[in-house]
Scaffold this active site. Structure first.
Site, short mmCIF file in Angstrom:
data_model
loop_
_atom_site.label_atom_id
_atom_site.label_comp_id
_atom_site.label_asym_id
_atom_site.label_seq_id
_atom_site.Cartn_x
_atom_site.Cartn_y
_atom_site.Cartn_z
N HIS A 247 -4.61 3.78 2.23
CA HIS A 247 -5.10 5.13 1.97
C HIS A 247 -4.36 6.19 2.78
O HIS A 247 -4.90 7.25 3.07
CB HIS A 247 -6.59 5.20 2.29
N GLU B 59 -8.98 0.66 -8.14
CA GLU B 59 -8.95 -0.37 -7.10
C GLU B 59 -9.35 -1.75 -7.64
O GLU B 59 -9.16 -2.76 -6.97
CB GLU B 59 -9.87 0.02 -5.94
N HIS C 125 -14.90 -1.40 0.02
CA HIS C 125 -14.42 -1.05 1.36
C HIS C 125 -14.69 0.41 1.72
O HIS C 125 -13.94 1.04 2.48
CB HIS C 125 -12.93 -1.37 1.50
N HIS D 117 -15.70 4.42 -9.31
CA HIS D 117 -16.00 5.61 -8.51
C HIS D 117 -14.90 6.65 -8.71
O HIS D 117 -13.76 6.32 -9.00
CB HIS D 117 -16.19 5.30 -7.03
#
Length: 285
Positions: free
Chosen positions: A59, A238, A12, A191
């Site tokens: 977020h 995530e 995303h 990441h």
């Protein structure tokens, strides 16, 4: 009865939203990622889901560090998006399914999950971008968003998120209304966006996780959160959303498609499609 037709898992990254807005899907940098959705579009057109249960992480648009629940379930009639500061165009509101939401909420609480119930809820790019990737012409389904904390430690364990997904899956299969349900997991994979390891990607571990998501999700439960951060990066946690998604597939699962491309905005961008079929009575016994 509700029928779980399968699942889609995808990245995303906010930059994807800008690429869509600027019509850059066929540029060399982006095409290997976007072409991975050709199969997804064909499959969704065939199976025709009516509602999507979306496991994601907020977020800061709806929750922030001062109030950040471990698990939160949306029970709103619609979910709005607002400007997040990434330059992504604000998406149209998406319809909710409050009746299904409350059914899931009641079953989760009965399974001893202490969740936050949100009768008003904003959704950020972790929801809007996957919906745009799956349905470029506009989202035709209702959604039930389920937010998992991947930001403020302590985080829920991999095993706990797998159990959360299984509780959701059982609840879906007990829902009395005829409904075709898609499960979605969004995020990552590996990441890290800041610190001394900014730009970190672990291709080997990503491929291992994709293999195990389909065939043996319990194998991922052995990883602690610190170990997951070490192997996948600070934001690679995530993966919890993918694990919860996989947990919701409580029947027979078959991988239909996967795409893996690096990097997209310093992120390992991955997409998977899993087919789901309910267990027979003999298998369930």
């Amino acid at each position: 009865m509700a029928q779980i037709i399968g699942a889609v898992a995808t990245t995303h990254v906010p930059a994807i939203g800008n690429a869509i807005a600027q019509n850059r899907q066929n540029e060399p940098y982006w095409k290997p990622f976007f072409s991975g959705f050709d199969f997804v579009h064909r499959w969704l057109a065939e199976v025709k889901p009516e509602v999507a249960v979306v496991f994601y992480n907020d977020h800061g648009l709806n929750f922030f560090l001062d109030k950040l629940p471990t698990f939160a379930v949306g029970a709103a009639p619609e979910y709005r998006n607002e400007d997040e500061g990434w330059g992504i165009p604000v998406s149209k509101a998406v319809a909710g399914d409050p009746a299904l939401s409350w059914h899931l909420i009641e079953r989760l609480v009965a399974d001893e999950f202490d969740i936050t119930v949100c009768q008003e809820m904003l959704i950020d790019h972790a929801v809007t971008i996957p919906l745009s990737l799956m349905w470029p012409g506009g989202c035709p389904v209702k959604i039930v968003p389920i937010s998992i904390n991947t930001v403020q430690h302590p985080l829920p364990s991999v095993a706990r998120c797998l159990k959360l997904g299984r509780s959701v899956g059982r609840a879906l299969e007990s829902y009395p209304q005829d409904l075709r349900v898609l499960v979605v997991g969004t995020g990552g994979l590996s990441h890290q966006l800041d610190g001394t390891r900014a730009g970190f990607i672990n291709k080997e571990f990503d491929r291992f996780c994709m293999d195990k998501i389909g065939s043996d999700p319990e194998a991922l439960s052995a990883y602690t959160i610190p170990r997951l951060v070490e192997l996948a990066g600070a934001q690679g946690v995530e993966l919890l959303n993918w694990v919860a998604m996989r947990g919701a597939l409580v029947g027979e699962v078959r991988e239909l498609h996967r795409n893996y491309h690096i990097p997209i905005s310093n992120t390992a961008a991955a997409t998977m499609v899993l087919e789901h079929r309910p267990l027979t009575l003999r298998q369930a016994a």
